[in-house]
Design a protein around this motif. Structure first.
Motif, PDB file in Angstrom:
ATOM      1  N   TRP A  51     -30.904   6.965  16.693  1.00 53.48           N
ATOM      2  CA  TRP A  51     -30.255   5.452  16.912  1.00 53.48           C
ATOM      3  C   TRP A  51     -30.944   4.231  17.213  1.00 53.48           C
ATOM      4  O   TRP A  51     -30.282   3.295  16.878  1.00 53.48           O
ATOM      5  CB  TRP A  51     -29.582   6.071  18.332  1.00 53.48           C
ATOM      6  N   LEU A  52     -32.336   4.403  17.816  1.00 52.20           N
ATOM      7  CA  LEU A  52     -32.909   3.348  17.956  1.00 52.20           C
ATOM      8  C   LEU A  52     -33.270   2.565  16.614  1.00 52.20           C
ATOM      9  O   LEU A  52     -33.906   1.536  16.546  1.00 52.20           O
ATOM     10  CB  LEU A  52     -34.323   3.644  18.944  1.00 52.20           C
ATOM     11  N   ALA A  53     -33.443   3.397  15.554  1.00 51.47           N
ATOM     12  CA  ALA A  53     -33.954   2.843  14.334  1.00 51.47           C
ATOM     13  C   ALA A  53     -32.816   1.878  13.736  1.00 51.47           C
ATOM     14  O   ALA A  53     -33.182   0.901  13.081  1.00 51.47           O
ATOM     15  CB  ALA A  53     -34.085   3.933  13.433  1.00 51.47           C
ATOM     16  N   ASP A  54     -31.526   2.048  14.284  1.00 42.03           N
ATOM     17  CA  ASP A  54     -30.622   1.031  14.003  1.00 42.03           C
ATOM     18  C   ASP A  54     -30.590  -0.195  14.586  1.00 42.03           C
ATOM     19  O   ASP A  54     -30.068  -0.472  15.896  1.00 42.03           O
ATOM     20  CB  ASP A  54     -29.230   1.575  14.093  1.00 42.03           C
ATOM     21  N   THR A  55     -31.498  -1.315  14.517  1.00 43.20           N
ATOM     22  CA  THR A  55     -31.722  -2.150  15.285  1.00 43.20           C
ATOM     23  C   THR A  55     -30.554  -3.169  15.635  1.00 43.20           C
ATOM     24  O   THR A  55     -30.142  -3.424  16.746  1.00 43.20           O
ATOM     25  CB  THR A  55     -32.752  -3.274  14.934  1.00 43.20           C
ATOM     26  N   GLU A  56     -29.489  -3.396  14.468  1.00 35.78           N
ATOM     27  CA  GLU A  56     -28.486  -4.196  14.835  1.00 35.78           C
ATOM     28  C   GLU A  56     -27.542  -3.390  15.935  1.00 35.78           C
ATOM     29  O   GLU A  56     -27.079  -4.220  16.945  1.00 35.78           O
ATOM     30  CB  GLU A  56     -27.677  -4.516  13.479  1.00 35.78           C
ATOM     31  N   LEU A  57     -27.492  -2.254  15.863  1.00 34.91           N
ATOM     32  CA  LEU A  57     -26.371  -1.345  16.563  1.00 34.91           C
ATOM     33  C   LEU A  57     -26.824  -1.446  18.004  1.00 34.91           C
ATOM     34  O   LEU A  57     -26.101  -1.751  18.935  1.00 34.91           O
ATOM     35  CB  LEU A  57     -26.262  -0.068  16.047  1.00 34.91           C
ATOM     36  N   VAL A  58     -28.419  -1.310  18.252  1.00 38.60           N
ATOM     37  CA  VAL A  58     -28.711  -1.464  19.513  1.00 38.60           C
ATOM     38  C   VAL A  58     -28.576  -2.702  20.261  1.00 38.60           C
ATOM     39  O   VAL A  58     -28.223  -2.831  21.349  1.00 38.60           O
ATOM     40  CB  VAL A  58     -30.525  -0.833  19.362  1.00 38.60           C
ATOM     41  N   MET A  59     -28.838  -3.782  19.456  1.00 44.43           N
ATOM     42  CA  MET A  59     -28.531  -5.108  19.951  1.00 44.43           C
ATOM     43  C   MET A  59     -27.236  -5.315  20.303  1.00 44.43           C
ATOM     44  O   MET A  59     -26.960  -5.916  21.126  1.00 44.43           O
ATOM     45  CB  MET A  59     -28.788  -6.037  19.017  1.00 44.43           C
ATOM     46  N   LEU A  60     -26.200  -4.942  19.495  1.00 38.09           N
ATOM     47  CA  LEU A  60     -24.905  -5.020  19.944  1.00 38.09           C
ATOM     48  C   LEU A  60     -24.614  -4.286  21.176  1.00 38.09           C
ATOM     49  O   LEU A  60     -23.953  -4.932  22.121  1.00 38.09           O
ATOM     50  CB  LEU A  60     -24.073  -4.354  18.755  1.00 38.09           C
ATOM     51  N   LEU A  61     -24.867  -2.956  21.380  1.00 35.72           N
ATOM     52  CA  LEU A  61     -24.746  -2.249  22.299  1.00 35.72           C
ATOM     53  C   LEU A  61     -25.277  -3.069  23.717  1.00 35.72           C
ATOM     54  O   LEU A  61     -24.795  -2.835  24.826  1.00 35.72           O
ATOM     55  CB  LEU A  61     -24.984  -0.779  22.485  1.00 35.72           C
ATOM     56  N   SER A  62     -26.557  -3.142  23.504  1.00 32.80           N
ATOM     57  CA  SER A  62     -27.222  -4.092  24.561  1.00 32.80           C
ATOM     58  C   SER A  62     -26.619  -5.132  25.289  1.00 32.80           C
ATOM     59  O   SER A  62     -26.609  -5.433  26.314  1.00 32.80           O
ATOM     60  CB  SER A  62     -28.828  -4.287  24.084  1.00 32.80           C
ATOM     61  N   SER A  63     -26.250  -6.077  24.114  1.00 30.53           N
ATOM     62  CA  SER A  63     -25.575  -7.457  24.503  1.00 30.53           C
ATOM     63  C   SER A  63     -24.366  -7.222  25.401  1.00 30.53           C
ATOM     64  O   SER A  63     -24.196  -7.813  26.225  1.00 30.53           O
ATOM     65  CB  SER A  63     -25.462  -8.197  23.363  1.00 30.53           C
ATOM     66  N   LEU A  64     -23.629  -6.150  24.647  1.00 35.88           N
ATOM     67  CA  LEU A  64     -22.159  -6.020  25.389  1.00 35.88           C
ATOM     68  C   LEU A  64     -22.399  -5.502  26.929  1.00 35.88           C
ATOM     69  O   LEU A  64     -21.766  -5.619  27.862  1.00 35.88           O
ATOM     70  CB  LEU A  64     -21.405  -4.887  24.487  1.00 35.88           C
ATOM     71  N   LEU A  65     -23.665  -4.435  27.187  1.00 35.75           N
ATOM     72  CA  LEU A  65     -23.897  -3.883  28.361  1.00 35.75           C
ATOM     73  C   LEU A  65     -24.121  -5.104  29.076  1.00 35.75           C
ATOM     74  O   LEU A  65     -23.771  -5.081  30.501  1.00 35.75           O
ATOM     75  CB  LEU A  65     -25.129  -2.872  28.093  1.00 35.75           C
ATOM     76  N   VAL A  66     -25.058  -5.856  28.838  1.00 32.62           N
ATOM     77  CA  VAL A  66     -25.600  -7.247  29.540  1.00 32.62           C
ATOM     78  C   VAL A  66     -24.207  -7.877  30.129  1.00 32.62           C
ATOM     79  O   VAL A  66     -24.086  -8.532  31.211  1.00 32.62           O
ATOM     80  CB  VAL A  66     -26.539  -7.938  29.110  1.00 32.62           C
ATOM     81  N   ILE A  67     -23.619  -8.194  28.957  1.00 34.10           N
ATOM     82  CA  ILE A  67     -22.071  -9.277  29.316  1.00 34.10           C
ATOM     83  C   ILE A  67     -21.228  -8.344  30.293  1.00 34.10           C
ATOM     84  O   ILE A  67     -20.980  -8.962  31.260  1.00 34.10           O
ATOM     85  CB  ILE A  67     -21.499  -9.313  28.118  1.00 34.10           C
ATOM     86  N   PHE A  68     -21.311  -7.199  30.238  1.00 35.31           N
ATOM     87  CA  PHE A  68     -20.534  -6.225  31.148  1.00 35.31           C
ATOM     88  C   PHE A  68     -21.070  -6.200  32.686  1.00 35.31           C
ATOM     89  O   PHE A  68     -20.093  -6.467  33.580  1.00 35.31           O
ATOM     90  CB  PHE A  68     -20.327  -4.843  30.489  1.00 35.31           C
ATOM     91  N   LEU A  69     -22.155  -6.080  32.846  1.00 40.96           N
ATOM     92  CA  LEU A  69     -22.735  -5.806  33.925  1.00 40.96           C
ATOM     93  C   LEU A  69     -22.746  -7.440  34.769  1.00 40.96           C
ATOM     94  O   LEU A  69     -22.432  -7.561  35.863  1.00 40.96           O
ATOM     95  CB  LEU A  69     -24.120  -5.725  33.827  1.00 40.96           C
ATOM     96  N   LEU A  70     -22.780  -8.638  34.163  1.00 41.85           N
ATOM     97  CA  LEU A  70     -22.533  -9.816  34.336  1.00 41.85           C
ATOM     98  C   LEU A  70     -21.036 -10.035  35.058  1.00 41.85           C
ATOM     99  O   LEU A  70     -20.872 -10.577  36.025  1.00 41.85           O
ATOM    100  CB  LEU A  70     -22.949 -10.840  33.507  1.00 41.85           C
ATOM    101  N   LEU A  71     -20.319  -9.672  34.272  1.00 39.33           N
ATOM    102  CA  LEU A  71     -18.798  -9.764  34.712  1.00 39.33           C
ATOM    103  C   LEU A  71     -18.630  -9.147  35.848  1.00 39.33           C
ATOM    104  O   LEU A  71     -17.934  -9.386  36.875  1.00 39.33           O
ATOM    105  CB  LEU A  71     -18.075  -9.447  33.555  1.00 39.33           C
ATOM    106  N   MET A  72     -19.218  -7.659  35.926  1.00 42.39           N
ATOM    107  CA  MET A  72     -18.992  -6.918  37.143  1.00 42.39           C
ATOM    108  C   MET A  72     -19.425  -7.725  38.184  1.00 42.39           C
ATOM    109  O   MET A  72     -18.862  -7.509  39.647  1.00 42.39           O
ATOM    110  CB  MET A  72     -19.790  -5.599  37.009  1.00 42.39           C
ATOM    111  N   LEU A  73     -20.540  -8.278  38.297  1.00 39.46           N
ATOM    112  CA  LEU A  73     -21.266  -8.943  39.420  1.00 39.46           C
ATOM    113  C   LEU A  73     -20.762 -10.382  39.696  1.00 39.46           C
ATOM    114  O   LEU A  73     -20.608 -10.514  40.706  1.00 39.46           O
ATOM    115  CB  LEU A  73     -22.914  -9.121  39.175  1.00 39.46           C
ATOM    116  N   LEU A  74     -20.214 -11.004  38.741  1.00 43.02           N
ATOM    117  CA  LEU A  74     -19.886 -12.527  38.957  1.00 43.02           C
ATOM    118  C   LEU A  74     -18.346 -12.836  38.723  1.00 43.02           C
ATOM    119  O   LEU A  74     -17.943 -13.947  38.820  1.00 43.02           O
ATOM    120  CB  LEU A  74     -20.643 -13.221  37.985  1.00 43.02           C
ATOM    121  N   ILE A  75     -17.642 -11.820  38.484  1.00 43.00           N
ATOM    122  CA  ILE A  75     -16.178 -12.003  38.344  1.00 43.00           C
ATOM    123  C   ILE A  75     -15.473 -12.743  39.559  1.00 43.00           C
ATOM    124  O   ILE A  75     -14.515 -13.668  39.320  1.00 43.00           O
ATOM    125  CB  ILE A  75     -15.401 -10.667  37.877  1.00 43.00           C
ATOM    126  N   PRO A  76     -15.839 -12.615  40.649  1.00 43.32           N
ATOM    127  CA  PRO A  76     -14.992 -13.267  41.860  1.00 43.32           C
ATOM    128  C   PRO A  76     -15.568 -14.683  41.882  1.00 43.32           C
ATOM    129  O   PRO A  76     -14.653 -15.628  42.049  1.00 43.32           O
ATOM    130  CB  PRO A  76     -15.790 -12.556  43.001  1.00 43.32           C
TER     131      PRO A  76
END
Length: 355
Positions: free
Chosen positions: A11-36
């Motif tokens: 899974w880690l060998a697929d760089t583009e997929l790792v970047m996609l999932l990592s970026s979505l995870l960061v965006i999701f966590l930011l929304l969780m913290l900052l949505i109010p």
């Protein structure tokens, strides 16, 4: 353990997929913290999606973009002002009337249930019926108290509402005016390997735009049809039921089931058992049928189809995370999950074929 390590390396060998999932995870966590904090911005983005369709329609008529934006935002502000000066006072008056008549309606409901028990004593346990009556009476009084409490507690929030009334139109204007510049600026914070992320964003942007615009117009048409139907029939709470029915379309399946209860109850309190109530309930069912069979297929033809179970699960999950905001955005988020899962499966299949 070795199997897991081998799978992880694959899974880690697929760089583009790792970047996609990592970026979505960061965006999701930011929304969780900052949505109010970001609530005004998120609301402005939703409004901008609705108005962007109007701007594009005006541009097709060869109107310059800045003029189209100014005309659209100005018209939206005038409509909002009209609603605040005309619709809100009527809606407030109907809510106040409902609260003031709540004891009378509770007694009417109690009499109706007792009459049912008298006519069908062999089928209904009187003790159980009394418990049901007491529970319904307590619940209606609780709802009435909640409405009063909300109206009183909302007075300090008027300052916040006024701030939002200034901030949101300004945000909407600049979101429409500088849409492409804002997207280009945000892309600077994304990883360089973002081919898959751009693909997901392109799909999601189209889906969210179509969904928000479609839901807005669906809510407007359904609410207006419900209000006109009950207003022509002389219902005292026509506007309130129209607003509730319009809002219910934002919550698929669950919204319709929930709003049916006040529609039936208020129709009974207004007209009692009889032909008029039957016609009122029939009008509500006709509006819902037209919505499900004509309006929804027409407005949402470009939305990715999701199974009803997937929609309900998305409502439960995102509603538990973000409350009413999560319920409203459940379908776009489910579409995002579906898009990501499709990419993951696609990459996995491509990797299996290469192996």
């Amino acid at each position: 353990m070795s199997v897991f390590i081998a799978w992880l390396r694959e899974w880690l060998a697929d760089t583009e997929l790792v970047m996609l999932l990592s970026s979505l995870l960061v965006i999701f966590l930011l929304l969780m913290l900052l949505i109010p904090v970001l609530a005004p911005l998120l609301f402005a983005i939703a409004v901008a999606y609705v108005l962007d369709g109007v701007v594009e329609l005006l541009r097709r008529c060869r109107i310059p973009r800045m003029l189209a934006i100014a005309m659209t935002v100005g018209s939206a502000l005038l409509l909002l002002l009209f609603a605040l000066l005309t619709v809100m006072p009527l809606l407030t008056a109907q809510i106040g009337r409902l609260v003031s008549h709540a004891p009378q309606y509770v007694q009417s409901l109690r009499d109706m249930l007792q009459q049912v028990q008298t006519n069908h004593a062999e089928w209904i346990n009187p003790d159980y019926l009394q418990q049901v009556i007491a529970a319904l009476a307590a619940k209606m009084q609780e709802w009435g108290g909640a409405l009063l409490k909300f109206s009183i507690a909302s007075i300090p929030g008027m300052i916040t509402l006024l701030v939002y009334a200034v901030l949101v139109p300004v945000l909407v204007f600049f979101l429409l005016k500088d849409k492409h510049q804002i997207i280009a600026w945000a892309q600077q914070f994304l990883p360089r390997e973002r081919t898959l992320l751009q693909r997901v964003w392109a799909e999601l942007d189209t889906q969210i735009g179509n969904y928000i615009r479609g839901k807005f117009w669906e809510a407007f048409v359904v609410g207006l049809a419900m209000w006109l139907s009950y207003w022509l029939m002389g219902h005292d709470y026509a506007l309130l039921l129209g607003v509730l029915t319009g809002l219910s379309v934002w919550v698929p399946f669950v919204g319709m089931a929930v709003v049916t209860v006040p529609v039936v109850l208020l129709s009974y309190f207004q007209w009692g058992w009889g032909e008029t109530m039957a016609y009122g309930v029939l009008a509500y069912l006709v509006v819902q049928t037209i919505d499900a069979n004509l309006i929804v297929p027409w407005l949402f033809s470009e939305i990715v189809n999701l199974h009803p179970i997937a929609i309900i699960v998305a409502i439960l999950m995102f509603g538990s995370l973000w409350g009413i905001v999560g319920v409203i955005i459940a379908i776009p988020m489910a579409a995002l999950v579906k898009s990501v899962v499709s990419i993951v499966l696609e990459r996995r299949l491509a990797g299996a074929e290469k192996g």
